[in-house]
Design a protein around this motif. Structure first.
Motif, PDB file in Angstrom:
ATOM      1  N   GLN A 150      15.328  12.986   1.262  1.00 53.48           N
ATOM      2  CA  GLN A 150      14.383  13.195   2.363  1.00 53.48           C
ATOM      3  C   GLN A 150      14.279  11.950   3.248  1.00 53.48           C
ATOM      4  O   GLN A 150      14.047  12.057   4.450  1.00 53.48           O
ATOM      5  CB  GLN A 150      13.020  13.621   1.803  1.00 53.48           C
ATOM      6  CG  GLN A 150      13.129  15.027   1.202  1.00 53.48           C
ATOM      7  CD  GLN A 150      11.831  15.592   0.696  1.00 53.48           C
ATOM      8  OE1 GLN A 150      11.032  14.868   0.110  1.00 53.48           O
ATOM      9  NE2 GLN A 150      11.618  16.880   0.893  1.00 53.48           N
ATOM     10  N   SER A 154      14.900  11.875   7.239  1.00 48.63           N
ATOM     11  CA  SER A 154      13.989  11.253   8.222  1.00 48.63           C
ATOM     12  C   SER A 154      14.777  10.290   9.102  1.00 48.63           C
ATOM     13  O   SER A 154      14.619  10.286  10.328  1.00 48.63           O
ATOM     14  CB  SER A 154      12.865  10.492   7.519  1.00 48.63           C
ATOM     15  OG  SER A 154      12.075  11.398   6.815  1.00 48.63           O
ATOM     16  N   ASP A 160      12.339  17.084   6.824  1.00 48.97           N
ATOM     17  CA  ASP A 160      11.864  18.369   6.273  1.00 48.97           C
ATOM     18  C   ASP A 160      12.825  19.535   6.493  1.00 48.97           C
ATOM     19  O   ASP A 160      12.398  20.687   6.569  1.00 48.97           O
ATOM     20  CB  ASP A 160      10.488  18.743   6.853  1.00 48.97           C
ATOM     21  CG  ASP A 160       9.454  17.681   6.568  1.00 48.97           C
ATOM     22  OD1 ASP A 160       9.548  17.051   5.493  1.00 48.97           O
ATOM     23  OD2 ASP A 160       8.584  17.446   7.431  1.00 48.97           O
ATOM     24  N   GLN A 187       5.313  21.015  -0.845  1.00 49.64           N
ATOM     25  CA  GLN A 187       6.056  20.930   0.420  1.00 49.64           C
ATOM     26  C   GLN A 187       6.554  22.312   0.872  1.00 49.64           C
ATOM     27  O   GLN A 187       7.320  22.417   1.823  1.00 49.64           O
ATOM     28  CB  GLN A 187       7.266  20.002   0.261  1.00 49.64           C
ATOM     29  CG  GLN A 187       6.890  18.576  -0.079  1.00 49.64           C
ATOM     30  CD  GLN A 187       8.122  17.675  -0.244  1.00 49.64           C
ATOM     31  OE1 GLN A 187       9.248  18.083   0.012  1.00 49.64           O
ATOM     32  NE2 GLN A 187       7.898  16.447  -0.663  1.00 49.64           N
ATOM     33  N   MET A 189       8.811  23.990  -0.440  1.00 51.09           N
ATOM     34  CA  MET A 189      10.276  24.032  -0.553  1.00 51.09           C
ATOM     35  C   MET A 189      10.631  24.893  -1.766  1.00 51.09           C
ATOM     36  O   MET A 189      10.308  24.531  -2.895  1.00 51.09           O
ATOM     37  CB  MET A 189      10.845  22.621  -0.750  1.00 51.09           C
ATOM     38  CG  MET A 189      12.374  22.608  -0.823  1.00 51.09           C
ATOM     39  SD  MET A 189      13.029  21.023  -1.395  1.00 51.09           S
ATOM     40  CE  MET A 189      12.547  19.959  -0.072  1.00 51.09           C
TER      41      MET A 189
END
Ligand SMILES: NC(=O)c1ccc[n+]([C@@H]2O[C@H](COP(=O)([O-])OP(=O)(O)OC[C@H]3O[C@@H](n4cnc5c(N)ncnc54)[C@H](OP(=O)(O)O)[C@@H]3O)[C@@H](O)[C@H]2O)c1
Length: 280
Positions: A150, A154, A160, A187, A189
């Motif tokens: 992650q 970013s 995300d 999240q 996910m």
């Protein structure tokens, strides 16, 4: 989950150990055709399985089926040894050719390897721009690994975007419940639970067999329904046998009772401390 490339599908069929023997290819193709006729729309594969043979068998089944491509969710994976930028691009194109489709719904890094995550991610971004994949994800990443992935997202300006982390999750492998699963859930996910039957070994577990009998289910149905008790989990058992494919699919409609869940918790306790990620 409606915003995810999984289109709300929470049950699929796996394909490990398939496409390995030409003599079994027809039987395996028929298994996927049967699964499609039954209404199964999510298929999990990888370039590794049968060295591409699994994708070929699935491709043959898709070609013979009248199910529209857009109804399907196809997931494949790049091997870590191929996960350089150029290697990932080439691997994806080869997977598409074997499957006979124009795009994958989700493309996963099979497990963390020697190539920098940023390079694999760069390839995933290019593949998405070209329309070869709809989304990407990872597999066999523990909590720290997910954090590293992650961070790379970013840094690349695609925070995300990771659609899933596919991990071993079964009654025999609850390690991720301590930290990874709750983090992914927070999240939103989805977690793809691979080997929900412990690659078949759970079927021989005396504790599971007796609890399943008590609750009037088969051991496979109990094990699959258990993985799906959490709405954030997608279960992808594999079988080449039509009777088992149907049995497993039916399990995806079953909600276990509180008593059944309590019996399973007693026999297969959740982790009380952090543990290494289980892998097969
Ligand atoms: N990302 C990863 O690193 C990773 C690792 C492992 C697996 N996976 C994915 O997850 C999928 C599922 O995992 P898996 O194949 O390891 O194992 P699994 O789905 O947990 O179990 C499959 C085994 O159980 C048998 N089986 C299936 N349904 C049954 C039933 N109703 N009753 C009794 N036995 C049954 C199958 O035999 P028959 O085929 O003869 O029925 C096979 O031997 C894989 O196929 C693959 O797509 C991903």
């Amino acid at each position: 989950m409606s915003q995810t490339p999984f289109k709300d599908l929470r049950f699929g069929i796996g394909s490990w150990n398939m496409g390995e023997m030409p003599a079994r290819a027809k039987e395996e193709q028929r298994a996927f055709e049967f699964a499609l006729d039954l209404g199964i729309r999510l298929i999990d594969t990888a370039e590794m399985y049968g060295d591409g043979g699994s994708e070929q068998v699935i491709g043959a089944a898709l070609a013979a089926s009248s199910v529209k491509r857009e109804e399907l969710v196809l997931v494949s994976k790049v091997l870590p040894s191929n996960a350089s930028k150029r290697g990932t691009l080439l691997a994806c194109e080869a997977s598409l050719r074997r499957l006979g489709v124009d795009y994958l719904d989700v493309y996963l890094l099979h497990w963390p390897g020697r190539h920098p995550l940023a390079e694999t991610l760069e390839a995933f971004i290019t593949l998405r721009e070209k329309g070869f994949i709809r989304a990407w994800g990872i597999s066999n990443f523990d909590l720290e690994g997910l954090g590293r992935w992650q961070k790379a997202e970013s840094a690349a300006g695609v925070a995300d975007a990771c659609a899933t982390n596919q991990i071993y999750y079964a009654l025999s492998a609850r390690n991720s419940e301590f930290d990874l699963l709750p983090t992914m859930k927070a999240q939103s996910m989805p977690l793809m639970a691979y080997s929900p039957l412990g690659s078949g070994q759970l079927m021989r577990d005396a504790k599971l067999r007796s609890i399943a009998e008590k609750h009037g289910l088969s051991p496979a149905q109990m094990a699959i329904a258990w993985t799906m008790r959490d709405p954030n989990v997608i279960s992808i058992p594999k079988s080449v046998r039509p009777d088992r494919i149907e049995e497993n699919f039916k399990a995806s409609q079953i909600t276990l009772s509180a008593q059944a869940n309590a019996d399973l918790d007693a026999a297969f306790p959740p982790p009380s401390r952090k543990m290494p990620l289980a892998m097969l």
